[in-house]
Design a protein around this motif. Structure first.
Motif, PDB file in Angstrom:
ATOM      1  N   THR A 224      20.891  15.848  88.651  1.00 38.98           N
ATOM      2  CA  THR A 224      21.020  17.065  87.850  1.00 38.98           C
ATOM      3  C   THR A 224      21.124  18.247  88.793  1.00 38.98           C
ATOM      4  OG1 THR A 224      18.644  17.521  87.716  1.00 38.98           O
ATOM      5  CG2 THR A 224      19.576  16.094  86.004  1.00 38.98           C
ATOM      6  N   GLU A 225      21.904  19.238  88.396  1.00 38.92           N
ATOM      7  CA  GLU A 225      22.042  20.427  89.244  1.00 38.92           C
ATOM      8  C   GLU A 225      20.731  21.175  89.381  1.00 38.92           C
ATOM      9  OE1 GLU A 225      25.373  22.972  88.524  1.00 38.92           O
ATOM     10  OE2 GLU A 225      26.705  21.275  88.149  1.00 38.92           O
ATOM     11  N   ALA A 226      19.890  21.116  88.357  1.00 40.09           N
ATOM     12  CA  ALA A 226      18.605  21.820  88.396  1.00 40.09           C
ATOM     13  C   ALA A 226      17.685  21.225  89.466  1.00 40.09           C
ATOM     14  CB  ALA A 226      17.929  21.762  87.035  1.00 40.09           C
ATOM     15  N   ASN A 227      17.744  19.922  89.657  1.00 42.82           N
ATOM     16  CA  ASN A 227      16.887  19.234  90.629  1.00 42.82           C
ATOM     17  C   ASN A 227      17.696  18.185  91.400  1.00 42.82           C
ATOM     18  OD1 ASN A 227      14.238  20.391  89.984  1.00 42.82           O
ATOM     19  ND2 ASN A 227      14.560  19.426  88.005  1.00 42.82           N
ATOM     20  N   PRO A 228      18.625  18.600  92.228  1.00 44.21           N
ATOM     21  CA  PRO A 228      19.488  17.625  92.905  1.00 44.21           C
ATOM     22  C   PRO A 228      18.746  16.686  93.847  1.00 44.21           C
ATOM     23  CG  PRO A 228      19.815  19.826  93.813  1.00 44.21           C
ATOM     24  CD  PRO A 228      18.939  19.968  92.598  1.00 44.21           C
ATOM     25  N   HIS A 229      17.617  17.110  94.391  1.00 39.64           N
ATOM     26  CA  HIS A 229      16.870  16.274  95.333  1.00 39.64           C
ATOM     27  C   HIS A 229      16.154  15.109  94.665  1.00 39.64           C
ATOM     28  CE1 HIS A 229      13.611  18.761  93.769  1.00 39.64           C
ATOM     29  NE2 HIS A 229      12.774  17.844  94.227  1.00 39.64           N
ATOM     30  N   ARG A 230      15.889  15.200  93.378  1.00 41.25           N
ATOM     31  CA  ARG A 230      15.082  14.174  92.697  1.00 41.25           C
ATOM     32  C   ARG A 230      15.759  12.813  92.632  1.00 41.25           C
ATOM     33  NH1 ARG A 230      10.598  15.823  89.118  1.00 41.25           N
ATOM     34  NH2 ARG A 230      10.093  17.902  89.809  1.00 41.25           N
ATOM     35  N   SER A 231      17.078  12.774  92.752  1.00 37.68           N
ATOM     36  CA  SER A 231      17.768  11.486  92.669  1.00 37.68           C
ATOM     37  C   SER A 231      17.993  10.854  94.038  1.00 37.68           C
ATOM     38  CB  SER A 231      19.107  11.654  91.944  1.00 37.68           C
ATOM     39  OG  SER A 231      19.942  12.542  92.654  1.00 37.68           O
ATOM     40  N   LYS A 232      17.616  11.549  95.096  1.00 41.10           N
ATOM     41  CA  LYS A 232      17.807  11.002  96.444  1.00 41.10           C
ATOM     42  C   LYS A 232      16.741   9.967  96.776  1.00 41.10           C
ATOM     43  CE  LYS A 232      19.877  15.150  98.421  1.00 41.10           C
ATOM     44  NZ  LYS A 232      19.721  16.181  99.445  1.00 41.10           N
ATOM     45  N   ARG A 233      17.130   8.942  97.460  1.00 43.11           N
ATOM     46  CA  ARG A 233      16.187   7.897  97.881  1.00 43.11           C
ATOM     47  C   ARG A 233      15.077   8.512  98.746  1.00 43.11           C
ATOM     48  NH1 ARG A 233      14.737   3.034  96.352  1.00 43.11           N
ATOM     49  NH2 ARG A 233      16.886   2.542  95.915  1.00 43.11           N
ATOM     50  N   SER A 234      15.409   9.474  99.608  1.00 42.03           N
ATOM     51  CA  SER A 234      14.411  10.086 100.488  1.00 42.03           C
ATOM     52  C   SER A 234      13.355  10.887  99.719  1.00 42.03           C
ATOM     53  CB  SER A 234      15.095  10.982 101.526  1.00 42.03           C
ATOM     54  OG  SER A 234      15.811  12.029 100.887  1.00 42.03           O
ATOM     55  N   SER A 235      13.680  11.322  98.496  1.00 38.65           N
ATOM     56  CA  SER A 235      12.726  12.056  97.669  1.00 38.65           C
ATOM     57  C   SER A 235      11.863  11.124  96.832  1.00 38.65           C
ATOM     58  CB  SER A 235      13.464  13.019  96.737  1.00 38.65           C
ATOM     59  OG  SER A 235      14.142  13.997  97.481  1.00 38.65           O
ATOM     60  N   ASN A 236      12.138   9.851  96.916  1.00 38.33           N
ATOM     61  CA  ASN A 236      11.424   8.855  96.114  1.00 38.33           C
ATOM     62  C   ASN A 236      10.991   7.690  97.004  1.00 38.33           C
ATOM     63  OD1 ASN A 236      11.830   9.846  93.184  1.00 38.33           O
ATOM     64  ND2 ASN A 236      13.840  10.046  94.130  1.00 38.33           N
ATOM     65  N   PRO A 237      10.078   7.952  97.935  1.00 38.04           N
ATOM     66  CA  PRO A 237       9.706   6.908  98.907  1.00 38.04           C
ATOM     67  C   PRO A 237       8.896   5.757  98.320  1.00 38.04           C
ATOM     68  CG  PRO A 237       8.318   8.834  99.202  1.00 38.04           C
ATOM     69  CD  PRO A 237       9.379   9.205  98.209  1.00 38.04           C
ATOM     70  N   LEU A 238       8.171   5.996  97.220  1.00 42.21           N
ATOM     71  CA  LEU A 238       7.320   4.958  96.653  1.00 42.21           C
ATOM     72  C   LEU A 238       7.970   4.309  95.443  1.00 42.21           C
ATOM     73  CD1 LEU A 238       3.834   6.715  96.786  1.00 42.21           C
ATOM     74  CD2 LEU A 238       4.832   5.149  98.447  1.00 42.21           C
ATOM     75  N   THR A 239       7.755   3.027  95.281  1.00 49.39           N
ATOM     76  CA  THR A 239       8.235   2.311  94.106  1.00 49.39           C
ATOM     77  C   THR A 239       7.356   2.661  92.902  1.00 49.39           C
ATOM     78  OG1 THR A 239       6.793   0.402  94.455  1.00 49.39           O
ATOM     79  CG2 THR A 239       8.965   0.365  95.546  1.00 49.39           C
ATOM     80  N   TYR A 240       7.798   2.268  91.729  1.00 52.93           N
ATOM     81  CA  TYR A 240       6.990   2.447  90.530  1.00 52.93           C
ATOM     82  C   TYR A 240       5.635   1.770  90.726  1.00 52.93           C
ATOM     83  CZ  TYR A 240       4.991   1.635  85.975  1.00 52.93           C
ATOM     84  OH  TYR A 240       4.113   1.567  84.934  1.00 52.93           O
ATOM     85  N   PHE A 241       5.631   0.528  91.213  1.00 55.49           N
ATOM     86  CA  PHE A 241       4.390  -0.223  91.379  1.00 55.49           C
ATOM     87  C   PHE A 241       3.438   0.492  92.340  1.00 55.49           C
ATOM     88  CE2 PHE A 241       1.701  -3.429  93.403  1.00 55.49           C
ATOM     89  CZ  PHE A 241       1.111  -3.987  92.279  1.00 55.49           C
ATOM     90  N   GLU A 242       3.951   1.001  93.438  1.00 51.94           N
ATOM     91  CA  GLU A 242       3.095   1.710  94.404  1.00 51.94           C
ATOM     92  C   GLU A 242       2.501   2.966  93.788  1.00 51.94           C
ATOM     93  OE1 GLU A 242       5.224   0.470  98.600  1.00 51.94           O
ATOM     94  OE2 GLU A 242       6.194   1.968  97.319  1.00 51.94           O
ATOM     95  N   ARG A 243       3.290   3.704  93.022  1.00 49.32           N
ATOM     96  CA  ARG A 243       2.779   4.917  92.373  1.00 49.32           C
ATOM     97  C   ARG A 243       1.744   4.563  91.312  1.00 49.32           C
ATOM     98  NH1 ARG A 243       8.012   7.760  90.443  1.00 49.32           N
ATOM     99  NH2 ARG A 243       8.911   5.689  90.652  1.00 49.32           N
TER     100      ARG A 243
END
Length: 102
Positions: free
Chosen positions: A47-66
């Motif tokens: 999304t243009e509002a939050n372009p970083h949220r879809s990057k792999r680097s912005s999501n280092p943990l898996t669902y299970f880890e979180r």
């Protein structure tokens, strides 16, 4: 006090302000459902509002880890396991949310 409350967030990485948010949610209800957004990074929409949220680097943990981080942090904070649930909460596919949370 509400019987059931629902809150959500990415919780990438879980920090003190997340815990304040989680505990404030729990103070308002008997049973808290904690939704983890972006449970599958590959299905996270850009999304243009939050372009970083879809990057792999912005999501280092898996669902299970979180989920594990949240679960054990809530228990450590003195919240009983039977007083909360943790579920996937795909804000990119809102039609699926009711499969996991009321």
């Amino acid at each position: 006090m509400d019987k059931v409350g629902v809150i959500h967030g990415r919780f990438q990485l879980l920090h003190n302000d997340h815990m304040k948010y989680l505990l404030a949610g729990k103070e308002r209800c008997e049973h808290l459902i904690i939704g983890i957004c972006n449970p599958e990074v590959d299905l996270t929409k850009y999304t243009e509002a939050n372009p970083h949220r879809s990057k792999r680097s912005s999501n280092p943990l898996t669902y299970f880890e979180r989920m594990q981080c949240i679960k054990y942090s809530m228990l450590e904070a003195g919240i009983k396991q039977e007083e909360f649930d943790i579920v996937p909460f795909s804000i990119n596919f809102p039609e699926k949310i009711f499969n996991y949370a009321p």
